[in-house]
Write a protein that holds these residues in place. Structure first.
Motif, PDB file in Angstrom:
ATOM      1  N   LEU A 182       0.659  -1.296  -0.042  1.00  0.00           N
ATOM      2  CA  LEU A 182       0.073   0.168  -0.169  1.00  0.00           C
ATOM      3  C   LEU A 182       0.849   1.269  -0.041  1.00  0.00           C
ATOM      4  O   LEU A 182       1.927   1.284   0.481  1.00  0.00           O
ATOM      5  CB  LEU A 182      -0.732   0.091   1.384  1.00  0.00           C
ATOM      6  CG  LEU A 182      -1.874   1.463   1.380  1.00  0.00           C
ATOM      7  CD1 LEU A 182      -3.247   1.396   0.051  1.00  0.00           C
ATOM      8  CD2 LEU A 182      -3.013   0.937   3.040  1.00  0.00           C
ATOM      9  N   ILE A 183       0.590   1.808  -1.013  1.00  0.00           N
ATOM     10  CA  ILE A 183       1.020   3.435  -0.792  1.00  0.00           C
ATOM     11  C   ILE A 183       0.605   4.688  -0.499  1.00  0.00           C
ATOM     12  O   ILE A 183       1.040   5.417   0.809  1.00  0.00           O
ATOM     13  CB  ILE A 183       1.162   3.526  -2.479  1.00  0.00           C
ATOM     14  CG1 ILE A 183       2.504   2.974  -4.071  1.00  0.00           C
ATOM     15  CG2 ILE A 183       1.742   5.140  -2.903  1.00  0.00           C
ATOM     16  CD1 ILE A 183       2.231   3.431  -4.414  1.00  0.00           C
ATOM     17  N   ALA A 184       0.066   4.535  -0.517  1.00  0.00           N
ATOM     18  CA  ALA A 184      -1.340   5.962   0.417  1.00  0.00           C
ATOM     19  C   ALA A 184      -2.643   5.327   0.761  1.00  0.00           C
ATOM     20  O   ALA A 184      -3.392   4.420  -0.949  1.00  0.00           O
ATOM     21  CB  ALA A 184      -1.027   6.755  -0.808  1.00  0.00           C
ATOM     22  N   TYR A 223      -6.637  -9.727   4.591  1.00  0.00           N
ATOM     23  CA  TYR A 223      -6.972  -9.633   5.452  1.00  0.00           C
ATOM     24  C   TYR A 223      -7.216  -8.135   5.459  1.00  0.00           C
ATOM     25  O   TYR A 223      -7.111  -7.623   4.905  1.00  0.00           O
ATOM     26  CB  TYR A 223      -6.404  -9.954   6.542  1.00  0.00           C
ATOM     27  CG  TYR A 223      -6.526  -9.122   7.620  1.00  0.00           C
ATOM     28  CD1 TYR A 223      -6.990  -8.283   7.959  1.00  0.00           C
ATOM     29  CD2 TYR A 223      -6.928 -10.568   9.341  1.00  0.00           C
ATOM     30  CE1 TYR A 223      -7.404  -7.770   9.383  1.00  0.00           C
ATOM     31  CE2 TYR A 223      -7.824 -10.373  10.186  1.00  0.00           C
ATOM     32  CZ  TYR A 223      -7.720  -8.789  10.454  1.00  0.00           C
ATOM     33  OH  TYR A 223      -8.554  -8.250  11.693  1.00  0.00           O
ATOM     34  N   ARG A 224      -8.702  -8.608   5.739  1.00  0.00           N
ATOM     35  CA  ARG A 224      -9.135  -6.810   6.066  1.00  0.00           C
ATOM     36  C   ARG A 224      -9.944  -6.399   7.386  1.00  0.00           C
ATOM     37  O   ARG A 224     -10.707  -7.127   7.633  1.00  0.00           O
ATOM     38  CB  ARG A 224      -9.992  -6.700   4.648  1.00  0.00           C
ATOM     39  CG  ARG A 224     -10.913  -5.290   4.881  1.00  0.00           C
ATOM     40  CD  ARG A 224     -11.652  -4.786   3.722  1.00  0.00           C
ATOM     41  NE  ARG A 224     -12.021  -3.288   3.752  1.00  0.00           N
ATOM     42  CZ  ARG A 224     -13.581  -2.986   3.452  1.00  0.00           C
ATOM     43  NH1 ARG A 224     -14.246  -4.385   2.506  1.00  0.00           N
ATOM     44  NH2 ARG A 224     -13.891  -1.771   3.124  1.00  0.00           N
ATOM     45  N   SER A 225      -9.628  -5.503   8.052  1.00  0.00           N
ATOM     46  CA  SER A 225     -10.753  -5.041   9.249  1.00  0.00           C
ATOM     47  C   SER A 225     -11.673  -5.211   8.715  1.00  0.00           C
ATOM     48  O   SER A 225     -12.215  -4.725   8.149  1.00  0.00           O
ATOM     49  CB  SER A 225      -9.669  -3.882   9.919  1.00  0.00           C
ATOM     50  OG  SER A 225     -10.212  -3.879  11.358  1.00  0.00           O
ATOM     51  N   THR A 226     -12.571  -4.484  10.225  1.00  0.00           N
ATOM     52  CA  THR A 226     -14.048  -4.095  10.166  1.00  0.00           C
ATOM     53  C   THR A 226     -14.033  -2.811  11.132  1.00  0.00           C
ATOM     54  O   THR A 226     -15.117  -2.355  10.569  1.00  0.00           O
ATOM     55  CB  THR A 226     -15.227  -5.238  10.149  1.00  0.00           C
ATOM     56  OG1 THR A 226     -14.850  -5.648  11.314  1.00  0.00           O
ATOM     57  CG2 THR A 226     -14.962  -6.762   9.365  1.00  0.00           C
ATOM     58  N   THR A 228     -11.188   0.155   5.187  1.00  0.00           N
ATOM     59  CA  THR A 228      -9.797   0.102   5.789  1.00  0.00           C
ATOM     60  C   THR A 228      -8.820  -0.988   4.558  1.00  0.00           C
ATOM     61  O   THR A 228      -9.893  -2.111   3.809  1.00  0.00           O
ATOM     62  CB  THR A 228      -9.643  -0.812   6.830  1.00  0.00           C
ATOM     63  OG1 THR A 228      -9.853  -2.113   6.774  1.00  0.00           O
ATOM     64  CG2 THR A 228     -10.116   0.131   8.268  1.00  0.00           C
ATOM     65  N   PRO A 229      -7.998  -1.031   4.309  1.00  0.00           N
ATOM     66  CA  PRO A 229      -7.209  -1.359   2.517  1.00  0.00           C
ATOM     67  C   PRO A 229      -6.858  -3.249   3.460  1.00  0.00           C
ATOM     68  O   PRO A 229      -6.714  -3.172   4.594  1.00  0.00           O
ATOM     69  CB  PRO A 229      -5.906  -0.644   3.055  1.00  0.00           C
ATOM     70  CG  PRO A 229      -5.516   0.200   3.686  1.00  0.00           C
ATOM     71  CD  PRO A 229      -7.156   0.206   5.115  1.00  0.00           C
TER      72      PRO A 229
END
Lengths: 113, 116
Positions: free
Chosen positions: A45-47, B94-97, B102-103
């Motif tokens: 991830l950059i931003a 993985y992604r947080s909720t 969230t990325p």
């Protein structure tokens, strides 16, 4: 789901120049994400670009090198500035719908000579 | 911070056979999403399957299924009846909720080869 149009799909650039990558989404989204994928590597991830505010950069990435614009809820640009061969990568934009998966553009393959 | 580990840099499978790709993750959160993405040489990121942590039932999508072990923080992908078109890089994510957007956090990927 979301359809993302990213361009250019690829480019070959000279050292020291800059390139702007565009990302257009077919629906309004709050956050857009920009990733870099170096050859043979995973996505980094950059931003994160939030409409109406400055982008939030991850460690190791700075605004002077990767300025981002987010003028509205469907569009963003990433500029790769003062390019060097180390910047040769795939750059991907992405959006996440609430409580859903992330969708990705087709990526921009950037080569610097 | 959350981390995702894929311990198999490369895997291979015979056409029509079954293969399992491993993924483990580390988090202190109780609610989150897990995904498997496929990236063929065309470099598109294609969503293969998703799992919501609060659901005990393992997700399935046609020939793709997962074995989600929440206590062990393990999320493996099983591909049945492998096809030549399955050859690609596979990324566990993985992604947080906890917040609205969230990325994804990605593992390093597993390159899958399918042998005819």
């Amino acid at each position: 789901s979301a359809v993302i149009s990213q361009k250019p799909s690829r480019d070959i650039c000279q050292r020291g120049t800059s390139l702007t990558i565009q990302c257009q989404v077919d629906s309004q989204v709050t956050m857009m994400f920009w990733y870099r994928q170096q050859p043979g590597q995973s996505l980094t991830l950059i931003a994160t670009a939030n409409q109406g505010s400055e982008a939030t950069y991850e460690s190791g990435f700075v605004i002077d090198k990767f300025p981002i614009s987010r003028p509205n809820l469907t569009f963003s640009t990433l500029t790769v500035s003062n390019m060097s061969p180390e910047d040769s990568s795939i750059y991907l934009c992405s959006v996440a719908l609430p409580r859903g998966p992330q969708h990705f553009g087709d990526g921009t393959r950037l080569s610097i000579l | 911070a959350q981390t995702v580990t894929q311990s198999q840099p490369e895997m291979s499978v015979q056409e029509a056979e079954t293969v399992t790709l491993s993924c483990t993750y580390d988090t202190s959160e109780s609610d989150y999403y897990l995904f498997w993405y496929k990236q063929p040489p065309s470099r598109q990121m294609i969503l293969v399957i998703r799992q919501e942590a609060y659901k005990q039932q393992n997700a399935t999508e046609n020939r793709f299924s997962v074995n989600f072990q929440k206590a062990a923080k393990s999320f493996s992908l099983k591909i049945s009846d492998s096809q030549l078109g399955d050859a690609a890089m596979y990324f566990c994510a993985y992604r947080s909720t906890n917040s609205g957007n969230t990325p994804l956090v990605f593992g390093k990927g597993t390159r899958l080869s399918v042998i005819a």
